[in-house]
Design a protein around this motif. Structure first.
Motif, short mmCIF file in Angstrom:
data_model
loop_
_atom_site.label_atom_id
_atom_site.label_comp_id
_atom_site.label_asym_id
_atom_site.label_seq_id
_atom_site.Cartn_x
_atom_site.Cartn_y
_atom_site.Cartn_z
N ASN A 1 0.14 -13.19 2.46
CA ASN A 1 -0.81 -12.97 1.39
C ASN A 1 -1.82 -14.11 1.40
OD1 ASN A 1 -2.17 -12.81 -1.11
ND2 ASN A 1 -0.43 -11.72 -2.02
N TYR B 1 3.44 -1.08 0.30
CA TYR B 1 2.05 -1.53 0.43
C TYR B 1 1.60 -2.34 -0.77
CZ TYR B 1 1.87 1.59 4.37
OH TYR B 1 2.12 2.19 5.56
N ASP B 2 2.48 -2.46 -1.75
CA ASP B 2 2.11 -3.18 -2.97
C ASP B 2 2.51 -4.65 -2.81
OD1 ASP B 2 1.88 -4.27 -5.53
OD2 ASP B 2 2.52 -2.41 -6.51
N PRO B 3 1.53 -5.54 -2.71
CA PRO B 3 1.84 -6.96 -2.47
C PRO B 3 2.70 -7.60 -3.55
CG PRO B 3 -0.48 -6.52 -2.09
CD PRO B 3 0.08 -5.29 -2.74
N PHE B 4 2.79 -6.96 -4.72
CA PHE B 4 3.64 -7.51 -5.76
C PHE B 4 5.09 -7.10 -5.58
CE2 PHE B 4 0.86 -9.76 -8.51
CZ PHE B 4 -0.38 -9.14 -8.41
N LEU B 5 5.30 -6.09 -4.72
CA LEU B 5 6.67 -5.60 -4.52
C LEU B 5 7.20 -5.91 -3.13
CD1 LEU B 5 6.21 -2.10 -6.22
CD2 LEU B 5 7.13 -4.18 -7.23
N PRO C 1 3.30 -9.05 2.02
CA PRO C 1 2.34 -8.56 3.01
C PRO C 1 2.54 -9.27 4.36
CG PRO C 1 1.23 -9.38 1.04
CD PRO C 1 2.65 -9.79 0.94
N TYR D 1 4.42 4.00 -1.96
CA TYR D 1 3.45 2.92 -1.85
C TYR D 1 4.03 1.53 -2.13
CZ TYR D 1 -0.35 6.11 -1.04
OH TYR D 1 -1.17 7.04 -0.48
N SER D 2 5.30 1.47 -2.47
CA SER D 2 5.84 0.15 -2.82
C SER D 2 5.81 -0.80 -1.62
CB SER D 2 7.25 0.26 -3.38
OG SER D 2 8.12 0.76 -2.40
N PRO E 1 11.33 -5.89 -9.35
CA PRO E 1 11.80 -7.28 -9.31
C PRO E 1 11.25 -8.06 -10.49
CG PRO E 1 10.10 -6.89 -7.66
CD PRO E 1 10.46 -5.56 -8.23
N LEU F 1 3.45 -1.78 -11.42
CA LEU F 1 3.30 -2.83 -12.42
C LEU F 1 2.00 -2.69 -13.20
CD1 LEU F 1 4.41 -5.92 -10.30
CD2 LEU F 1 5.80 -4.59 -11.90
N TYR G 1 -4.10 5.84 -12.85
CA TYR G 1 -2.96 5.50 -12.02
C TYR G 1 -3.40 5.79 -10.59
CZ TYR G 1 2.11 4.82 -11.71
OH TYR G 1 3.36 4.31 -11.47
N MET H 1 -1.13 -2.14 -6.99
CA MET H 1 -1.61 -1.15 -6.06
C MET H 1 -0.79 0.14 -5.97
SD MET H 1 -1.30 -0.67 -2.69
CE MET H 1 -2.36 -0.46 -1.37
N SER H 2 0.52 0.06 -6.21
CA SER H 2 1.35 1.25 -6.17
C SER H 2 1.43 1.87 -7.56
CB SER H 2 2.77 0.89 -5.72
OG SER H 2 3.37 0.05 -6.69
N GLY I 1 -4.86 -5.04 -3.78
CA GLY I 1 -3.69 -5.35 -4.59
C GLY I 1 -3.04 -6.70 -4.36
N MET I 2 -3.73 -7.61 -3.70
CA MET I 2 -3.10 -8.88 -3.31
C MET I 2 -2.86 -9.85 -4.45
SD MET I 2 -2.36 -9.14 -0.12
CE MET I 2 -2.43 -7.82 1.06
N LEU J 1 7.28 2.63 -14.65
CA LEU J 1 8.18 3.78 -14.61
C LEU J 1 9.30 3.67 -15.64
CD1 LEU J 1 8.52 4.14 -10.74
CD2 LEU J 1 6.96 5.35 -12.26
N THR K 1 5.05 6.14 -6.30
CA THR K 1 5.26 4.68 -6.40
C THR K 1 6.23 4.21 -5.34
OG1 THR K 1 5.77 5.40 -8.63
CG2 THR K 1 4.97 3.20 -8.40
#
Lengths: 338, 471
Positions: B298, B287-291, B294, B284-285, A41, A282, A233, A278-279, A322-323, A298, B281
């Protein structure tokens, strides 16, 4: 003399063969492989906190494992411990030397460390009624560019003397010295399983080391200038590097080579720092031109910018959960974004 | 970006068809086509050679830089910050698009000359200022502080510095009044760039990690005022770079061995590697707060710390439990996961593998003086003949461990631990994930006031167990 020349030739021949072996497995590149993946996004992050308190350039910051506390180091000669959610300064540690380049928070939360032009790594105990210096790790012959705790008993350091070292905090001595770089070591990152780490240096190489036997296991080429920032990573199978050559790169440990390069013709400033979401999707990379660019790891595309600092972004960090992402700058402020 | 543009402009080498700073400033100063530069009357004196900010902005638009209006102000500010021109009544180097007056810097002081002036020069300059009896030359507080500091630092050389300052002040007195005004302001503007007013960005500053290697050969190490070499100080950040020496035969042998080992590595195909990275990726997406957003929120956005409180509690939420299913590492790195895994294995009377693994991890965190005792304890408990929690290790690892224990170190059990880890991964872990205990945790309802289960014991007619899940 003939013997030496012959051996040099042999070493060079081996390097050429390695390059050929790497090419042989290069049956695709990351960008093509990721073409089917939905784009990340468009990232538009807002500043959620601005931490004011330092009086000079901030050189380093590191999150605590509790996702709220962090330590920052500035040329004003102080380490500040922040509860970044409330914005309160929990502690201030005066430094003997104000030329600080790095700081670290122990996973337990009990200790912090700092180091810089004094060539030492100083460890402080935060849990005693008055903050005490626990140890001064003094054996490097060059500046301390990076330090990381493995636990309350072991610390890893990277130094301008071209070596990295593993220290025992009990004795204050170096247990293992990692020798192989031919340029100042500028950064290091621990693997998720803590059995190995990677280092980046001014010889434009990144190296993977086994903590247990002290050996360099892999060397990654590709950058054309100092590597200032490095990070594993999340899965532990790849690393991301940031360099003065204005690019970031991903290297995969299993393919033993560069997998993708993050660059833009319009970007002419060096990368000073980086952190991953976190994933791993980014990459937040801080540059000399006062901005922090956000890359899709990616697809290799830029998906956002964090602009808000009035000077170079010297350090970035994402907490373990990762917040958010934190940027620290020469403008003396730390900003939290998401 | 504008910074890029500026960097291009300050390059020494002329690029084909690309203007450099000389061109741009030359154009602005041109008598016919440039911006109006004039002498302005002010109270009882004249202010020579100034131009107004708004004219400068207009002038920039006419240069071959093709800068749009909205960026002209920013570019102009960058040029000021780098010292190509300066405000005459202020020391904050920015450009204002109004009647504020500015003056051009003399080419001698341009950043394209790559100056790196030293503290001895600064000392001479500040000392000279104190010798000149003009109100406008009076030292500001920060300058007075710097002078005091420099006097302490150069105590032994001060006589020489003083003489230099005196000599320069004498020369200045002989100059024409107008000329002096201009030169004084230009010199001061030079120092505003290299020793900025507190609170201003120093555009000339280099990262101390880089400056200590003296890598940039282009920086001019000569004194701004022509002071001799032996007088100049050594900055704490400058240490000479070590000479590169030729490798010895021994070193080359090591190198060859190293590169041979590298060559012998197994390399995975890029396609496989890419697939693995993509699936990681992807997994885990969530679990990734940017994606993904939460749940419940958050804490940085909502200011609600419920999410952190939930993480800290012993009751794991559904998303957290689901993550344990991704791989054994997820269970092992989450303290609650470890607890649940251990509980399950204990119920099956097969917990010795996990307990061994945990003990070895803990051993690696111990202070070195406690290590030998701990190694012995672990050996006795898990590996010695007749051990109470005997684990099954392959003979090779067992022999190696037996040797290691004789000279115990933190990594005495590495081989055994790796073997046990692989066993757990393929055996105990998969059983755990398939177990009803795990499945129940996975099905756990959201945190709501909820009567989960109660049981009535026939013996005591009491309610034996009932659970409330409270918010």
């Amino acid at each position: 003399m003939g013997e030496i020349e012959q051996m040099k030739k042999e070493a060079e021949a081996l390097k050429t063969q390695i390059e050929a072996a790497r090419k042989a497995v290069h049956d695709t590149d990351m960008a093509s492989a990721a073409s089917g993946v939905a784009p990340a996004p468009r990232v538009q992050l807002k500043t959620r906190r601005t931490l004011k308190g330092h009086l000079a350039k901030i050189y380093a910051m590191h999150w605590s494992t509790d996702n709220r506390l962090m330590v920052s180091a500035s040329q004003d000669g102080k380490l500040l411990i922040w509860d970044s959610h409330s914005g309160n300064k929990v502690n201030a540690v005066p430094l003997k030397s104000s030329w600080v380049m790095t700081c670290a928070y122990a996973p337990s939360g009990n200790l912090v460390a700092s180091g810089g032009l004094d060539n030492m790594c100083t460890v402080y105990n935060l849990k005693t009624p008055v903050i005490k210096t626990v140890k001064e790790l003094d054996a490097h012959t060059g500046y301390l560019s990076c330090a990381r705790f493995l636990s309350d008993t072991e610390v890893l350091t990277a130094s301008g003397d071209t070596t990295c070292a593993l220290w025992d905090l009990e004795t204050g001595k170096q247990k293992t010295v990692f020798l192989n770089h031919v340029g100042d070591c500028m950064c290091l990152s621990l693997s998720p399983d803590m059995n190995s780490f990677v280092s980046g240096a001014c010889d434009s190489l990144a190296k993977l080391w086994d903590i247990r036997d002290g050996q360099c296991k892999q060397t990654f080429l590709g950058h054309t200038s100092d590597i200032n920032a490095i990070s594993f990573y999340p899965g532990g199978n790849a690393i991301i590097t940031g360099s003065d050559d204005c690019t970031c790169k991903m290297y995969d440990l299993r393919a033993d080579q560069e997998v993708i390069s993050y660059q833009d013709a319009a970007l002419n400033s060096g990368v000073t720092s980086l952190a991953l979401s976190m994933s791993g999707r980014l990459i937040f990379a801080g540059y000399d031109d006062f901005n922090c660019n956000i890359w899709d790891s990616l697809k290799g595309e830029k998906v956002g910018v964090l602009s808000g600092h009035d000077n170079r972004v010297s350090c970035t960090g994402v907490p373990p959960d990762g917040m958010c992402v934190c940027t620290g700058s020469w403008d003396s402020f730390l900003k939290i974004w998401n | 970006s504008l910074e890029t543009l500026l960097a291009l402009l300050t390059q020494d080498a002329r690029r084909e068809n690309s203007p450099n700073m000389e061109d741009v400033i030359g154009r602005m100063q041109d008598e016919k086509n440039g911006i109006p530069i004039r002498t302005v009357k002010s109270f009882l004196s004249k202010i020579p050679s100034v131009f107004s900010g708004c004219h400068f902005v207009l002038g920039l638009l006419k240069t071959p830089l093709f800068v749009p209006l909205v960026e002209a102000l920013h570019l102009g500010t960058l040029m000021a910050a780098h010292g190509y021109f300066f405000p005459i009544s202020d020391h904050v180097l920015t450009l204002k698009d109004d009647g504020t007056f500015y003056r051009f810097q003399t080419p001698y002081f341009w950043p394209s000359n790559c100056w790196e002036p030293e503290n001895t020069d600064y000392a001479v300059y500040l000392c000279k200022r104190t010798m000149q009896n003009k109100a406008r030359l009076e030292l500001a507080d920060y300058e007075a502080e710097s002078l005091a500091r420099l006097q302490r630092a150069f105590a032994r050389k001060w006589e020489f510095i003083f003489m230099q300052a005196e000599a320069q002040a004498k020369v200045d007195k002989k100059r024409d009044k107008i000329e002096r005004k201009i030169l004084d302001s230009q010199e001061r503007a030079f120092w505003d760039v290299h020793r900025p007013v507190p609170g201003c960005v120093n555009t000339t500053e280099v990262d101390i990690k880089k400056s200590s290697r003296m890598k940039n050969p282009h920086k001019t190490r000569k004194s701004v005022y022509g002071l001799q070499n032996d007088i100049r100080s050594h900055s704490p950040t400058h240490t000479p770079a070590p000479e590169t020496k030729q490798p010895t035969e021994e070193e080359l042998r090591e190198q060859i061995k190293f590169w041979q080992a590298q060559l012998d590595r197994h390399r995975l195909k890029m396609s496989k590697v890419a697939e693995s990275l993509l699936s990681y990726t992807e997994q885990y997406s969530d679990y990734d707060p940017f994606l993904s957003t939460p749940d419940p929120s958050n804490p940085w956005i909502s200011d609600d710390t419920t999410l952190w409180e939930m993480e800290a509690s012993k009751e794991p939420g559904q998303t957290r439990v689901r993550r344990w299913g991704f791989g054994i590492d997820e269970v092992l790195k989450d303290p609650v996961g470890r607890e649940q895994f251990l509980k399950f294995l204990e119920s099956e009377f097969s917990s010795e593998n996990l307990r061994f693994w945990l003990a070895v991890q803990e051993l690696k965190r111990r202070p070195i003086r406690e290590v030998p005792t701990r190694v012995q304890e672990i050996w006795e408990e898990f590996l010695a003949p007749g051990a109470p929690s005997a684990i099954n290790v392959d003979s090779k690892s067992y022999d190696k461990t037996t040797q290691n224990v004789k000279d115990p170190g933190r990594y005495a059990f590495e081989d055994a631990q790796e073997h046990i880890y692989k066993l757990m991964k393929s055996d105990s872990y998969s059983r755990f994930i398939r177990s009803s205990a795990y499945q129940e945790l996975l099905q756990a309802k959201k945190k709501v006031k909820h009567l989960k289960q109660f049981d009535v014991s026939h013996k005591n007619c009491n309610i034996v167990k009932y659970y409330y899940n409270l918010k």
